[in-house]
Design a protein around this motif. Structure first.
Motif, PDB file in Angstrom:
ATOM      1  N   ASP A  47     -15.524  12.678 -17.512  1.00 26.43           N
ATOM      2  CA  ASP A  47     -15.304  13.996 -18.096  1.00 26.43           C
ATOM      3  C   ASP A  47     -14.138  14.698 -17.396  1.00 26.43           C
ATOM      4  O   ASP A  47     -14.058  14.704 -16.165  1.00 26.43           O
ATOM      5  N   GLY A  48     -13.220  15.252 -18.189  1.00 20.65           N
ATOM      6  CA  GLY A  48     -12.100  16.001 -17.648  1.00 20.65           C
ATOM      7  C   GLY A  48     -10.849  15.177 -17.388  1.00 20.65           C
ATOM      8  O   GLY A  48      -9.816  15.720 -17.016  1.00 20.65           O
ATOM      9  N   LEU A  49     -10.944  13.876 -17.577  1.00 19.22           N
ATOM     10  CA  LEU A  49      -9.798  12.989 -17.358  1.00 19.22           C
ATOM     11  C   LEU A  49      -9.003  12.861 -18.656  1.00 19.22           C
ATOM     12  O   LEU A  49      -9.526  12.392 -19.661  1.00 19.22           O
ATOM     13  N   SER A  50      -7.760  13.302 -18.629  1.00 10.48           N
ATOM     14  CA  SER A  50      -6.935  13.240 -19.832  1.00 10.48           C
ATOM     15  C   SER A  50      -6.467  11.808 -20.090  1.00 10.48           C
ATOM     16  O   SER A  50      -6.443  10.974 -19.179  1.00 10.48           O
ATOM     17  N   GLN A  51      -6.075  11.557 -21.322  1.00 13.82           N
ATOM     18  CA  GLN A  51      -5.555  10.245 -21.695  1.00 13.82           C
ATOM     19  C   GLN A  51      -4.335   9.895 -20.848  1.00 13.82           C
ATOM     20  O   GLN A  51      -4.201   8.779 -20.353  1.00 13.82           O
ATOM     21  N   LYS A  52      -3.442  10.864 -20.661  1.00 11.45           N
ATOM     22  CA  LYS A  52      -2.225  10.645 -19.879  1.00 11.45           C
ATOM     23  C   LYS A  52      -2.558  10.308 -18.427  1.00 11.45           C
ATOM     24  O   LYS A  52      -2.000   9.372 -17.854  1.00 11.45           O
ATOM     25  N   MET A  53      -3.480  11.047 -17.823  1.00 15.93           N
ATOM     26  CA  MET A  53      -3.825  10.816 -16.420  1.00 15.93           C
ATOM     27  C   MET A  53      -4.553   9.482 -16.257  1.00 15.93           C
ATOM     28  O   MET A  53      -4.321   8.768 -15.268  1.00 15.93           O
ATOM     29  N   LEU A  54      -5.394   9.118 -17.213  1.00 18.35           N
ATOM     30  CA  LEU A  54      -6.072   7.824 -17.148  1.00 18.35           C
ATOM     31  C   LEU A  54      -5.050   6.701 -17.233  1.00 18.35           C
ATOM     32  O   LEU A  54      -5.114   5.736 -16.469  1.00 18.35           O
ATOM     33  N   SER A  55      -4.104   6.831 -18.137  1.00 23.60           N
ATOM     34  CA  SER A  55      -3.062   5.813 -18.282  1.00 23.60           C
ATOM     35  C   SER A  55      -2.272   5.660 -16.984  1.00 23.60           C
ATOM     36  O   SER A  55      -2.030   4.540 -16.515  1.00 23.60           O
ATOM     37  N   GLN A  56      -1.875   6.771 -16.388  1.00 21.34           N
ATOM     38  CA  GLN A  56      -1.126   6.727 -15.130  1.00 21.34           C
ATOM     39  C   GLN A  56      -1.958   6.109 -14.007  1.00 21.34           C
ATOM     40  O   GLN A  56      -1.458   5.303 -13.219  1.00 21.34           O
ATOM     41  N   THR A  57      -3.223   6.469 -13.945  1.00 21.56           N
ATOM     42  CA  THR A  57      -4.109   5.945 -12.902  1.00 21.56           C
ATOM     43  C   THR A  57      -4.275   4.444 -13.051  1.00 21.56           C
ATOM     44  O   THR A  57      -4.173   3.691 -12.071  1.00 21.56           O
ATOM     45  N   LEU A  58      -4.519   3.989 -14.272  1.00 17.41           N
ATOM     46  CA  LEU A  58      -4.699   2.556 -14.512  1.00 17.41           C
ATOM     47  C   LEU A  58      -3.428   1.776 -14.189  1.00 17.41           C
ATOM     48  O   LEU A  58      -3.497   0.695 -13.591  1.00 17.41           O
ATOM     49  N   LYS A  59      -2.276   2.303 -14.560  1.00 16.38           N
ATOM     50  CA  LYS A  59      -1.014   1.628 -14.252  1.00 16.38           C
ATOM     51  C   LYS A  59      -0.814   1.518 -12.746  1.00 16.38           C
ATOM     52  O   LYS A  59      -0.383   0.474 -12.238  1.00 16.38           O
TER      53      LYS A  59
END
Length: 125
Positions: A47-59
């Motif tokens: 909850d609260g994790l944006s699509q952009k931040m998740l993408s950056q974190t995974l990369k």
């Protein structure tokens, strides 16, 4: 092999410490310990994790060798993320931080309230 020293400003281990100190990285690694997870499943689970931040974190986690990405040829393409053996060696350690936070949050909040009240009292004097 050099002896790394995280207290030295030029030591590359600081990059790793920065990565594992990131709340999103901690939460993503924790979820991946149970097996491969799709991108949108991760996004819904945190909850609260944006699509952009998740993408950056995974990369970032993938670049560091902690997470692997697998694209499945479907329409649309399905992407799954898994924890790597290296990531697994870190996951238990960082998940302990999450468990500690959940266990001790009441004490932390109480301490913050007490500190803030003391600061307000000191300012009003």
């Amino acid at each position: 092999m050099p002896a790394w020293n995280a207290y030295a400003s030029a030591c590359p281990t600081r990059m790793v410490l920065d990565r594992v100190a990131d709340k999103w990285a901690v939460l993503v690694l924790g979820l991946l310990t149970d097996g491969p997870v799709r991108f949108n499943q991760l996004r819904r689970a945190i909850d609260g994790l944006s699509q952009k931040m998740l993408s950056q974190t995974l990369k970032s986690l993938e670049r560091d060798g902690l997470v692997s990405r697998r694209a499945v040829a479907t329409v649309p393409v399905t992407v799954e993320y898994s924890i790597t053996p290296l990531g697994r060696t870190l996951a238990a350690t960082v998940d302990a931080l999450r468990v500690w936070a959940e266990t001790h949050i009441e004490e932390v909040l109480t301490s913050q309230e007490r500190y803030d009240a003391g600061r307000r009292d000191a300012v009003s004097v």
